[in-house]
Design a protein around this motif. Structure first.
Motif, PDB file in Angstrom:
ATOM      1  N   THR A 157      18.570 -16.163 -48.412  1.00  0.00           N
ATOM      2  CA  THR A 157      18.898 -15.051 -47.504  1.00  0.00           C
ATOM      3  C   THR A 157      19.719 -13.955 -48.185  1.00  0.00           C
ATOM      4  OG1 THR A 157      20.883 -16.198 -46.698  1.00  0.00           O
ATOM      5  CG2 THR A 157      18.826 -16.552 -45.477  1.00  0.00           C
ATOM      6  N   THR A 158      19.987 -14.106 -49.499  1.00  0.00           N
ATOM      7  CA  THR A 158      20.706 -13.070 -50.242  1.00  0.00           C
ATOM      8  C   THR A 158      19.712 -11.968 -50.617  1.00  0.00           C
ATOM      9  OG1 THR A 158      22.193 -14.756 -51.157  1.00  0.00           O
ATOM     10  CG2 THR A 158      22.222 -12.591 -52.202  1.00  0.00           C
ATOM     11  N   LYS A 161      20.116  -5.951 -50.941  1.00  0.00           N
ATOM     12  CA  LYS A 161      21.326  -5.197 -50.585  1.00  0.00           C
ATOM     13  C   LYS A 161      22.584  -6.030 -50.844  1.00  0.00           C
ATOM     14  CE  LYS A 161      23.456  -2.708 -46.709  1.00  0.00           C
ATOM     15  NZ  LYS A 161      23.370  -2.399 -45.268  1.00  0.00           N
ATOM     16  N   ARG A 162      22.495  -7.332 -50.579  1.00  0.00           N
ATOM     17  CA  ARG A 162      23.657  -8.222 -50.718  1.00  0.00           C
ATOM     18  C   ARG A 162      23.863  -8.696 -52.153  1.00  0.00           C
ATOM     19  NH1 ARG A 162      28.566  -9.409 -48.764  1.00  0.00           N
ATOM     20  NH2 ARG A 162      29.060 -11.616 -48.833  1.00  0.00           N
ATOM     21  N   LEU A 163      22.787  -8.824 -52.917  1.00  0.00           N
ATOM     22  CA  LEU A 163      22.845  -9.435 -54.244  1.00  0.00           C
ATOM     23  C   LEU A 163      23.875  -8.798 -55.178  1.00  0.00           C
ATOM     24  CD1 LEU A 163      21.719 -11.621 -56.102  1.00  0.00           C
ATOM     25  CD2 LEU A 163      19.906 -10.017 -56.765  1.00  0.00           C
ATOM     26  N   TYR A 175      24.488 -19.855 -59.278  1.00  0.00           N
ATOM     27  CA  TYR A 175      23.926 -21.058 -58.666  1.00  0.00           C
ATOM     28  C   TYR A 175      23.015 -20.599 -57.534  1.00  0.00           C
ATOM     29  CZ  TYR A 175      24.073 -25.854 -56.669  1.00  0.00           C
ATOM     30  OH  TYR A 175      23.764 -27.103 -56.186  1.00  0.00           O
ATOM     31  N   TYR A 176      21.702 -20.752 -57.750  1.00  0.00           N
ATOM     32  CA  TYR A 176      20.758 -20.381 -56.689  1.00  0.00           C
ATOM     33  C   TYR A 176      20.468 -21.590 -55.817  1.00  0.00           C
ATOM     34  CZ  TYR A 176      16.740 -18.834 -54.078  1.00  0.00           C
ATOM     35  OH  TYR A 176      15.894 -18.528 -53.035  1.00  0.00           O
ATOM     36  N   VAL A 177      20.778 -21.458 -54.541  1.00  0.00           N
ATOM     37  CA  VAL A 177      20.524 -22.509 -53.555  1.00  0.00           C
ATOM     38  C   VAL A 177      19.076 -22.364 -53.095  1.00  0.00           C
ATOM     39  CG1 VAL A 177      21.171 -23.408 -51.295  1.00  0.00           C
ATOM     40  CG2 VAL A 177      22.937 -22.524 -52.845  1.00  0.00           C
ATOM     41  N   SER A 178      18.255 -23.358 -53.401  1.00  0.00           N
ATOM     42  CA  SER A 178      16.801 -23.204 -53.261  1.00  0.00           C
ATOM     43  C   SER A 178      16.301 -23.252 -51.828  1.00  0.00           C
ATOM     44  CB  SER A 178      16.094 -24.292 -54.063  1.00  0.00           C
ATOM     45  OG  SER A 178      16.385 -25.564 -53.503  1.00  0.00           O
ATOM     46  N   ILE A 179      17.130 -23.771 -50.917  1.00  0.00           N
ATOM     47  CA  ILE A 179      16.683 -23.928 -49.534  1.00  0.00           C
ATOM     48  C   ILE A 179      17.704 -23.300 -48.592  1.00  0.00           C
ATOM     49  CG2 ILE A 179      15.370 -26.039 -49.975  1.00  0.00           C
ATOM     50  CD1 ILE A 179      17.783 -27.612 -48.854  1.00  0.00           C
ATOM     51  N   THR A 180      17.292 -23.033 -47.387  1.00  0.00           N
ATOM     52  CA  THR A 180      18.218 -22.557 -46.367  1.00  0.00           C
ATOM     53  C   THR A 180      18.720 -23.766 -45.606  1.00  0.00           C
ATOM     54  OG1 THR A 180      16.960 -20.518 -46.154  1.00  0.00           O
ATOM     55  CG2 THR A 180      18.497 -21.023 -44.390  1.00  0.00           C
ATOM     56  N   GLY A 181      20.012 -24.050 -45.705  1.00  0.00           N
ATOM     57  CA  GLY A 181      20.550 -25.209 -45.004  1.00  0.00           C
ATOM     58  C   GLY A 181      21.530 -25.971 -45.860  1.00  0.00           C
ATOM     59  N   ALA A 198      13.603 -14.906 -60.683  1.00  0.00           N
ATOM     60  CA  ALA A 198      13.246 -13.690 -61.429  1.00  0.00           C
ATOM     61  C   ALA A 198      13.952 -12.467 -60.852  1.00  0.00           C
ATOM     62  CB  ALA A 198      11.735 -13.493 -61.404  1.00  0.00           C
ATOM     63  N   ARG A 199      14.055 -12.418 -59.534  1.00  0.00           N
ATOM     64  CA  ARG A 199      14.730 -11.289 -58.882  1.00  0.00           C
ATOM     65  C   ARG A 199      16.218 -11.261 -59.242  1.00  0.00           C
ATOM     66  NH1 ARG A 199      17.215 -10.428 -53.707  1.00  0.00           N
ATOM     67  NH2 ARG A 199      16.954 -12.628 -53.168  1.00  0.00           N
TER      68      ARG A 199
END
Length: 263
Positions: A157-158, A161-163, A175-181, A198-199
């Protein structure tokens, strides 16, 4: 340069992906936890995430919540967590340790005192999941001034605009959290994770490591193949919680690490 920076520079030079393991400090008890942490580098772990037990772990699923409970019930505290890191450092001055947890125990201790103690114990970085970028003055900036990396979480959800705000004062790695929850709630999928990594990498030079939802060697390999490395927590902690001997847990960790390194 912190141990975290040095580790990722060395991995990059070797063309290898990172494997990061999360364990809860003091789970199932202090002595076995120390034995396990001491064994992680030999099992191929590049960075140790050391969970700080807390009574209200809002980002964690049942597996890690129970680990925190077990640790607290055996008398684990912030001081004992730092002592565990200190004892680990007596035999290993290279493997980075990232303390992962919540702000309340640190706030209660006092930020300056905590940072001095963490640095002395051999902690290299912090992941504090309930401190957003808007609160950087609280801990992030003082931590970096004290020589500790402050690692931020990015999530599905990042948005764009937020990144930039999330990345602004982040160091060490993202640290990329791969799932929502919560942790342990679902499985990560490389097809979803790859474009997101990549983004993020287009916006930062920091390594991007992916965690949450990685529970098998194959999953460790496929996720590491689309990122700079993989983090496994709940799958390891679950084995500890089931009463598996330390050697058996370390064998499982090695299978995950070997898979990530082969990506």
């Amino acid at each position: 340069m912190t141990r975290i920076d040095a580790k990722f520079a060395a991995l990059k030079a070797e063309g290898k992906k990172a494997f990061v393991a999360y364990v809860m400090a003091g789970d199932p008890d202090f002595d076995r936890s120390l034995e396990l942490v001491r064994g992680l580098p030999g099992a191929g772990v590049d960075v140790i995430e050391l969970g700080l037990p807390f009574t209200d772990p809002m980002a964690d699923g049942p597996t890690i919540q129970l680990a925190g409970q077990r640790a607290l019930e055996t008398g684990m505290t912030l001081d004992r967590t730092l002592e565990l890191a200190r004892l680990f450092r007596q035999g290993d001055d290279e493997t980075p340790i990232v303390m992962m947890g919540y702000y309340n125990p640190i706030y209660s201790r006092g930020v300056d005192r905590f940072l001095e103690q963490a640095k002395a114990a051999g902690i290299d970085g912090l992941i504090i999941v309930d401190l957003p970028p808007e609160e950087d003055d609280e801990l992030c900036l003082p931590a970096q001034k004290a020589g500790l990396n402050f690692i931020r979480l990015a999530t599905p959800t990042t948005d764009d605009k937020r990144l930039p705000k999330v990345l602004q004062n982040t160091s060490g790695f993202v640290y990329y959290v791969s799932i929502t929850g919560i942790t342990g709630a679902a499985e990560a999928e490389a097809t979803d994770v790859g474009p997101e990594v990549a983004r993020i990498k287009a916006a930062t030079d920091l390594p991007v490591i992916v965690g949450f939802g990685i529970n098998t060697p194959e999953k460790s390999r496929t996720i590491a193949s689309v990122a700079d490395g993989a983090v496994v927590g709940s799958a390891i902690v679950g084995r500890i919680g089931s009463g598996a001997p330390v050697a058996e847990v370390l064998d499982f960790v090695k299978s995950l690490a070997d898979a990530a390194h082969s990506a």
